[in-house]
Design an enzyme around this catalytic site. Structure first.
Site, PDB file in Angstrom:
ATOM      1  N   TRP A 106       0.825  -1.207   0.000  1.00  0.00           N
ATOM      2  CA  TRP A 106       0.000   0.000   0.000  1.00  0.00           C
ATOM      3  C   TRP A 106       0.869   1.271   0.000  1.00  0.00           C
ATOM      4  O   TRP A 106       0.538   2.260  -0.651  1.00  0.00           O
ATOM      5  CB  TRP A 106      -0.956   0.018   1.204  1.00  0.00           C
ATOM      6  CG  TRP A 106      -1.536   1.374   1.422  1.00  0.00           C
ATOM      7  CD1 TRP A 106      -2.473   1.992   0.645  1.00  0.00           C
ATOM      8  CD2 TRP A 106      -1.196   2.310   2.453  1.00  0.00           C
ATOM      9  NE1 TRP A 106      -2.740   3.254   1.129  1.00  0.00           N
ATOM     10  CE2 TRP A 106      -1.971   3.474   2.228  1.00  0.00           C
ATOM     11  CE3 TRP A 106      -0.325   2.265   3.539  1.00  0.00           C
ATOM     12  CZ2 TRP A 106      -1.884   4.584   3.061  1.00  0.00           C
ATOM     13  CZ3 TRP A 106      -0.244   3.376   4.367  1.00  0.00           C
ATOM     14  CH2 TRP A 106      -1.019   4.522   4.105  1.00  0.00           C
ATOM     15  N   HIS A 107       2.001   1.223   0.721  1.00  0.00           N
ATOM     16  CA  HIS A 107       2.865   2.403   0.749  1.00  0.00           C
ATOM     17  C   HIS A 107       3.410   2.739  -0.636  1.00  0.00           C
ATOM     18  O   HIS A 107       3.717   3.889  -0.920  1.00  0.00           O
ATOM     19  CB  HIS A 107       4.021   2.199   1.727  1.00  0.00           C
ATOM     20  CG  HIS A 107       3.651   2.467   3.156  1.00  0.00           C
ATOM     21  ND1 HIS A 107       3.278   3.712   3.592  1.00  0.00           N
ATOM     22  CD2 HIS A 107       3.555   1.664   4.226  1.00  0.00           C
ATOM     23  CE1 HIS A 107       2.996   3.653   4.880  1.00  0.00           C
ATOM     24  NE2 HIS A 107       3.151   2.421   5.295  1.00  0.00           N
ATOM     25  N   GLY A 108       3.524   1.738  -1.486  1.00  0.00           N
ATOM     26  CA  GLY A 108       4.007   2.002  -2.837  1.00  0.00           C
ATOM     27  C   GLY A 108       4.810   0.828  -3.364  1.00  0.00           C
ATOM     28  O   GLY A 108       5.354   0.038  -2.587  1.00  0.00           O
TER      29      GLY A 108
END
Lengths: 78, 401
Positions: free
Chosen positions: B333-335
């Site tokens: 989700w952070h990337g």
């Protein structure tokens, strides 16, 4: 009465110690119950009492002591 | 054109607080002036996506129509039936815009991320996805189109949380706190604003903008000579880690304080995380609304599914797999960068080790006192700092750029 005893029995098995003398202790605060144990509790209650207790109904402020669990189960049985 | 990014500079607070005065007066006298609150919120959201950010403005409107139709449609469907596949499909559609934006950034599809991306897309996705999950469970039964919009677009937390829950928010927004309660909320709000100023505009300013660039420059110079290793990584680790806390905790305090002024008790995001005695406790104190979102909507549901279907017998194996799965999802989700995924894996494995240690302690009655507690805090703090060094992406710059 029977509900209360059965709930205590389930809790004792999951937590691994006798909680019948700490019915108003917050078991999230004292670390006796974690998320994992919570799911076990919900599943055991579902199969034992034939109630629907989905994860999103599980509000930690309403389920945080043995007495509150007993009350919740009683209300779900109807 | 005027563009105001939330809580970015002192001016913003002046505008914001002036605009909120009529609302606060109303609440003090026991009345929630809904129409005024909606106008103020819309104006501030407009100013956020105005000027050079106009394309984000179009993106958020498109996104909101998408989520609005989706949650509405799923609620209608759920009243009639409850097929698991439809539920999974609806969840997929809810996270789809976010997934596309996350994938398009590292793939350099700039036209896609410009078209769909906007500041706060993650946090809005968390809210609508949670609504679909709770509708599936039967906890949310009706779709209120108006409240849906107010919940999703609640102005103080629109860009970066804290992540509220629909049913909690609904209770607050449809009632007015008693005067006594509201006054105590205002008192807290004042304290949070000042604490936030200290965190964000003083401490984080020094850590992130004054010291970090120097340390970074020294580290890069030294690492070139020593094949990627330098002692400068140690001060870098603590500075970047502490900066992460003071910057985000400061921002969160502003969001909560603003929300209190509006008579809404947005949940807190941080609770002295660096005093945690283990990693599990750390995740109960760090970015709390995100970590609880993952706990309730990913970890617990995942465990529930495994146990209900009896896929895995062992309780320990189940929780270990769930920890790693949960934290990996958080990493993704952070990337889509190796260091975010490594950060997720680090914490997943960390929680597995943490649990094993707790079991060992219970079994062997390992003694504990204030000294062992202090050691535990120091160890946890350093483990967390190490993970933040990974998270910062600096190792990527140092080793691969």
């Amino acid at each position: 009465m029977a509900v209360k005893e059965e709930v205590i029995e389930i809790l004792n098995t999951i937590i691994g110690e006798d909680i019948s003398d700490q019915m108003d202790e917050d078991f999230f605060d004292n670390g006796l119950l974690d998320s994992m144990a919570t799911v076990e509790l919900l599943l055991d209650l579902e199969s034992k009492f034939d109630i629907q207790a989905p994860v999103s109904e599980f509000d930690r402020n309403e389920w945080n002591t043995p007495n509150k669990v007993v009350a919740k189960v009683e209300s779900l049985i109807g | 054109m005027l563009n105001l990014q939330p809580y970015a500079d002192p001016q913003y607070f002046v505008y914001l607080l002036l605009a909120l005065v009529p609302l606060a007066v109303g609440l003090y006298f026991g009345k929630r002036i809904d129409w005024y609150e909606v106008i103020v919120s819309l104006v501030f959201i407009f100013l956020m996506f105005n000027g050079k950010k106009y394309h984000e403005g179009y993106a958020i409107i498109g996104f909101m129509i998408w989520q609005w139709l989706l949650v509405w449609g799923y609620t209608l469907y759920r009243k009639k039936s409850n097929n698991a596949l439809v539920f999974y499909f609806a969840t997929l559609l809810a996270i789809l815009p976010l997934v596309i934006v996350k994938v398009s950034a590292p793939a350099h599809w700039t036209h896609v991320s410009t078209l769909l991306g906007f500041l706060g897309i993650s946090y809005l996705t968390f809210r609508s996805t949670a609504m679909i999950l709770e509708t599936r469970d039967g906890s949310i039964k009706t779709f209120n189109p108006w409240l849906f919009l107010r919940f999703m677009l609640f102005m103080p937390s629109i860009s970066s949380g804290p992540i509220d829950r629909y049913r909690r928010f609904e209770k607050d927004i449809t009632s007015v706190p008693s005067r006594e309660k509201y006054v105590s909320m205002l008192e807290k709000a004042v304290w949070y604003f000042f604490l936030g100023f200290l965190y964000k505009f003083i401490i984080s300013h020094y850590l992130g903008e004054v010291w970090l660039p120097y340390i970074q420059a020294f580290a890069i110079d030294a690492a070139q000579v020593h094949h990627g290793w330098t002692w400068w990584l140690i001060p870098y680790m603590y500075t970047t880690g502490l900066n992460l806390f003071f910057d985000f905790a400061g921002y969160s305090l502003f969001a909560v304080a603003t929300s209190y002024v509006m008579g809404i008790e947005l949940p807190m995001n941080f609770d002295k995380p660096f005093l945690s005695k283990n990693l599990k406790e750390f995740w109960n104190r760090w970015h709390i609304t995100l970590s609880f979102w993952f706990r309730d909507y990913i970890f617990m549901r995942f465990v529930f599914l495994i146990m209900k279907k009896k896929w895995i017998k062992s309780r320990v194996t189940t929780s270990n797999i769930a920890y790693i799965f949960n934290m990996l999802v958080m990493g993704f989700w952070h990337g889509l960068h190796w260091y975010y995924i490594a950060y997720g894996l680090f914490h997943g494995v960390g929680l597995v080790i943490n649990d094993a240690w707790i079991r060992y302690k219970k079994k062997h009655n390992v003694p504990h006192n204030k000294w062992t507690d202090a050691i535990a805090i120091v160890i946890t703090f350093n483990v967390v700092m190490l993970s933040f060094l990974l998270f910062s992406g600096f190792l990527d710059t140092l080793w691969f750029k």
